[in-house]
Every structure is written in C-alpha cells, then in structure tokens.
Design a protein around this motif. Sequence first.
Motif, PDB file in Angstrom:
ATOM      1  N   ALA A  85       0.823  -1.203   0.000  1.00 45.41           N
ATOM      2  CA  ALA A  85       0.000   0.000   0.000  1.00 45.41           C
ATOM      3  C   ALA A  85       0.859   1.255   0.000  1.00 45.41           C
ATOM      4  O   ALA A  85       1.890   1.330   0.674  1.00 45.41           O
ATOM      5  CB  ALA A  85      -0.908  -0.015   1.218  1.00 45.41           C
ATOM      6  N   LEU A  86       0.426   2.220  -0.788  1.00 46.24           N
ATOM      7  CA  LEU A  86       1.000   3.546  -0.715  1.00 46.24           C
ATOM      8  C   LEU A  86       0.348   4.246   0.473  1.00 46.24           C
ATOM      9  O   LEU A  86      -0.833   4.033   0.750  1.00 46.24           O
ATOM     10  CB  LEU A  86       0.702   4.325  -2.005  1.00 46.24           C
ATOM     11  N   ASP A  87       1.091   5.065   1.171  1.00 45.75           N
ATOM     12  CA  ASP A  87       0.536   5.802   2.303  1.00 45.75           C
ATOM     13  C   ASP A  87      -0.383   6.893   1.760  1.00 45.75           C
ATOM     14  O   ASP A  87       0.087   7.824   1.095  1.00 45.75           O
ATOM     15  CB  ASP A  87       1.669   6.403   3.129  1.00 45.75           C
ATOM     16  N   PRO A  88      -1.698   6.820   2.017  1.00 48.90           N
ATOM     17  CA  PRO A  88      -2.636   7.788   1.441  1.00 48.90           C
ATOM     18  C   PRO A  88      -2.450   9.205   1.981  1.00 48.90           C
ATOM     19  O   PRO A  88      -2.925  10.162   1.381  1.00 48.90           O
ATOM     20  CB  PRO A  88      -4.011   7.228   1.825  1.00 48.90           C
ATOM     21  N   ASN A  89      -1.740   9.333   3.105  1.00 49.43           N
ATOM     22  CA  ASN A  89      -1.552  10.648   3.712  1.00 49.43           C
ATOM     23  C   ASN A  89      -0.304  11.365   3.214  1.00 49.43           C
ATOM     24  O   ASN A  89      -0.178  12.570   3.390  1.00 49.43           O
ATOM     25  CB  ASN A  89      -1.492  10.516   5.234  1.00 49.43           C
ATOM     26  N   LEU A  90       0.621  10.634   2.607  1.00 50.78           N
ATOM     27  CA  LEU A  90       1.829  11.260   2.076  1.00 50.78           C
ATOM     28  C   LEU A  90       1.523  11.974   0.770  1.00 50.78           C
ATOM     29  O   LEU A  90       0.642  11.543   0.019  1.00 50.78           O
ATOM     30  CB  LEU A  90       2.912  10.212   1.805  1.00 50.78           C
ATOM     31  N   SER A  91       2.282  13.014   0.481  1.00 48.53           N
ATOM     32  CA  SER A  91       2.142  13.666  -0.822  1.00 48.53           C
ATOM     33  C   SER A  91       2.807  12.790  -1.882  1.00 48.53           C
ATOM     34  O   SER A  91       3.602  11.892  -1.567  1.00 48.53           O
ATOM     35  CB  SER A  91       2.794  15.047  -0.803  1.00 48.53           C
ATOM     36  N   ARG A 118       7.587  11.860 -16.416  1.00 47.81           N
ATOM     37  CA  ARG A 118       7.755  10.593 -17.138  1.00 47.81           C
ATOM     38  C   ARG A 118       6.574   9.655 -16.901  1.00 47.81           C
ATOM     39  O   ARG A 118       6.301   8.772 -17.707  1.00 47.81           O
ATOM     40  CB  ARG A 118       9.016   9.854 -16.662  1.00 47.81           C
ATOM     41  N   PHE A 119       5.943   9.824 -15.753  1.00 48.06           N
ATOM     42  CA  PHE A 119       4.839   8.953 -15.353  1.00 48.06           C
ATOM     43  C   PHE A 119       3.493   9.670 -15.444  1.00 48.06           C
ATOM     44  O   PHE A 119       2.541   9.312 -14.770  1.00 48.06           O
ATOM     45  CB  PHE A 119       5.108   8.406 -13.947  1.00 48.06           C
ATOM     46  N   LEU A 120       3.453  10.688 -16.313  1.00 45.52           N
ATOM     47  CA  LEU A 120       2.233  11.411 -16.686  1.00 45.52           C
ATOM     48  C   LEU A 120       1.624  12.226 -15.564  1.00 45.52           C
ATOM     49  O   LEU A 120       0.415  12.510 -15.581  1.00 45.52           O
ATOM     50  CB  LEU A 120       1.188  10.440 -17.272  1.00 45.52           C
ATOM     51  N   PHE A 121       2.433  12.631 -14.587  1.00 46.03           N
ATOM     52  CA  PHE A 121       1.935  13.506 -13.532  1.00 46.03           C
ATOM     53  C   PHE A 121       2.276  14.949 -13.888  1.00 46.03           C
ATOM     54  O   PHE A 121       3.393  15.255 -14.295  1.00 46.03           O
ATOM     55  CB  PHE A 121       2.573  13.154 -12.178  1.00 46.03           C
ATOM     56  N   ALA A 126       2.021  17.073  -7.632  1.00 43.61           N
ATOM     57  CA  ALA A 126       3.153  16.846  -6.734  1.00 43.61           C
ATOM     58  C   ALA A 126       2.797  16.960  -5.256  1.00 43.61           C
ATOM     59  O   ALA A 126       3.230  16.151  -4.442  1.00 43.61           O
ATOM     60  CB  ALA A 126       4.302  17.782  -7.085  1.00 43.61           C
ATOM     61  N   LYS A 127       2.018  17.948  -4.901  1.00 44.94           N
ATOM     62  CA  LYS A 127       1.705  18.186  -3.483  1.00 44.94           C
ATOM     63  C   LYS A 127       0.419  17.492  -3.027  1.00 44.94           C
ATOM     64  O   LYS A 127       0.079  17.531  -1.855  1.00 44.94           O
ATOM     65  CB  LYS A 127       1.600  19.695  -3.212  1.00 44.94           C
ATOM     66  N   LEU A 128      -0.299  16.858  -3.959  1.00 44.40           N
ATOM     67  CA  LEU A 128      -1.515  16.149  -3.579  1.00 44.40           C
ATOM     68  C   LEU A 128      -1.195  14.964  -2.680  1.00 44.40           C
ATOM     69  O   LEU A 128      -0.168  14.300  -2.841  1.00 44.40           O
ATOM     70  CB  LEU A 128      -2.242  15.618  -4.815  1.00 44.40           C
ATOM     71  N   GLY A 131      -3.917   9.704  -1.325  1.00 46.60           N
ATOM     72  CA  GLY A 131      -5.323   9.331  -1.202  1.00 46.60           C
ATOM     73  C   GLY A 131      -6.254  10.122  -2.102  1.00 46.60           C
ATOM     74  O   GLY A 131      -7.384   9.700  -2.338  1.00 46.60           O
ATOM     75  N   GLN A 132      -5.787  11.259  -2.623  1.00 47.95           N
ATOM     76  CA  GLN A 132      -6.609  12.067  -3.527  1.00 47.95           C
ATOM     77  C   GLN A 132      -6.461  11.639  -4.986  1.00 47.95           C
ATOM     78  O   GLN A 132      -7.182  12.132  -5.844  1.00 47.95           O
ATOM     79  CB  GLN A 132      -6.231  13.548  -3.401  1.00 47.95           C
ATOM     80  N   LEU A 133      -5.529  10.739  -5.263  1.00 45.34           N
ATOM     81  CA  LEU A 133      -5.291  10.296  -6.630  1.00 45.34           C
ATOM     82  C   LEU A 133      -6.302   9.225  -7.024  1.00 45.34           C
ATOM     83  O   LEU A 133      -6.795   8.473  -6.175  1.00 45.34           O
ATOM     84  CB  LEU A 133      -3.881   9.708  -6.764  1.00 45.34           C
ATOM     85  N   SER A 134      -6.560   9.123  -8.327  1.00 44.56           N
ATOM     86  CA  SER A 134      -7.407   8.038  -8.834  1.00 44.56           C
ATOM     87  C   SER A 134      -6.652   6.718  -8.707  1.00 44.56           C
ATOM     88  O   SER A 134      -5.434   6.701  -8.468  1.00 44.56           O
ATOM     89  CB  SER A 134      -7.756   8.288 -10.299  1.00 44.56           C
ATOM     90  N   GLY A 135      -7.346   5.616  -8.915  1.00 45.66           N
ATOM     91  CA  GLY A 135      -6.700   4.299  -8.862  1.00 45.66           C
ATOM     92  C   GLY A 135      -5.595   4.170  -9.894  1.00 45.66           C
ATOM     93  O   GLY A 135      -4.519   3.641  -9.605  1.00 45.66           O
ATOM     94  N   GLY A 136      -5.837   4.652 -11.122  1.00 42.44           N
ATOM     95  CA  GLY A 136      -4.819   4.609 -12.167  1.00 42.44           C
ATOM     96  C   GLY A 136      -3.599   5.448 -11.820  1.00 42.44           C
ATOM     97  O   GLY A 136      -2.462   5.046 -12.060  1.00 42.44           O
ATOM     98  N   GLU A 137      -3.848   6.626 -11.222  1.00 46.22           N
ATOM     99  CA  GLU A 137      -2.729   7.484 -10.811  1.00 46.22           C
ATOM    100  C   GLU A 137      -1.918   6.820  -9.700  1.00 46.22           C
ATOM    101  O   GLU A 137      -0.683   6.885  -9.694  1.00 46.22           O
ATOM    102  CB  GLU A 137      -3.258   8.847 -10.363  1.00 46.22           C
ATOM    103  N   GLN A 138      -2.597   6.168  -8.776  1.00 50.40           N
ATOM    104  CA  GLN A 138      -1.871   5.467  -7.712  1.00 50.40           C
ATOM    105  C   GLN A 138      -1.035   4.326  -8.287  1.00 50.40           C
ATOM    106  O   GLN A 138       0.086   4.091  -7.834  1.00 50.40           O
ATOM    107  CB  GLN A 138      -2.845   4.960  -6.652  1.00 50.40           C
ATOM    108  N   SER A 139      -1.560   3.633  -9.292  1.00 53.04           N
ATOM    109  CA  SER A 139      -0.784   2.571  -9.938  1.00 53.04           C
ATOM    110  C   SER A 139       0.455   3.139 -10.609  1.00 53.04           C
ATOM    111  O   SER A 139       1.540   2.574 -10.518  1.00 53.04           O
ATOM    112  CB  SER A 139      -1.639   1.828 -10.969  1.00 53.04           C
TER     113      SER A 139
END
Length: 186
Positions: A85-91, A118-121, A126-128, A131-139
């Motif tokens: 799991a990615l930490d949803p609270n980290l930016s 490079r990863f389409l961000f 950057a500062k989000l 947990g605010q990212l979509s599932g695809g963005e988290q992947s």
Amino acid sequence: FAGMGRNPRRLIEARGIAKSYGEKIIFKELDVFVGPGSRVGLIGPNGCGKSTLLRVLVGDEPPDAGQILRADGLQVAYFAQHREALDPNLSVVDTLCPGGDHVTFRGARVHVSGYLARFLFRSEHAKLAVGQLSGGEQSRLAIARLMLRPANLLVLDEPTNDLDLDTLQVLEDSLLGFEGAVLLVT
C-alpha cells in the motif's frame, strides 16, 4: 550492475526444482535460467502456480527439490499483484523522495518534477496526498517508485491488473528502458 562486483552470466539458475502443496504438484523437475537482460513472461490461468514459481526463484519460498543458484549481490525489485500500500496521507513527492526534491534514476540525479512527468503527472499533482489520486494514478505512482529501487531483476506479478491504457504505456516504456532482467506474470 550496481552492487555486483562483476558482470554475472546468470542472475538466477534453477535446476530440477519442484514445489507442491500437500498432494497438489505446482511444478516439478523444472529448469530455469535468467541472465542479464532476460525478459521472461509466465502466462497461465489463475491458480496454476505462476506466483509460487516467482517466489521460489527469488528465494521467498524454498523449493521442495532441486537447486537454485543466485548471483552474488542480486537486487530484486518486486511488484506484487496485491501491491504494498501507498501511504494515502503522504504527498506524491514525499512518496518518491521524502525530505528532498531529487531522485536517483538509472544512476542520474533527476528533479522529482521531471521524473513525475515521465509517469504522466503534472506539476499540480506533486503536493496532492496519495489518497486524492485516482486508482490509475496510484498505480502509476507505485510503478514510478518501483523504478527508483536499485535492482538488476524486476519481478512483476500481475502488474497489468486494473491498469488503464495510459498506465499500461508507462509500464511498457519503463520496462523497455530497464537494463536488468524482467520476470513478468500475467
């Protein structure tokens, strides 16, 4: 490869390995050779033993029989189907480079914003919080973090599950640029 005192001819060599769970034989008398730059895909139905074979090859599980030789200094970066799991609270930035603004990518120091691109961000990501990212963005972020790990072997266990087309392209581009060996299960 970083961390390997010499250029090995093999990263992993398995000879006559076998694995069973109770009466169920997962594989037996299997020989596998993974050299630098190898690309090995394991394709098969769910439950046939692909993930078990990966775990045995990298040393997370012992074989029931046979021998496995691994290169000294083998560095494995593992992307599992049940992702850590990615930490949803980290930016987003702190997920990749806590306390800094540069990452080391393929031996070069790169500003995190360029690396994220490079990863389409976009810069506003950057500062989000993760947990605010979509599932695809988290992947995509998980793949970005994986590609920063020092490794000469990438092990990808069902990495394409639930990925959108943009993220699949990012994964493909990342794998094409990776100089080490890749073991991929799908």
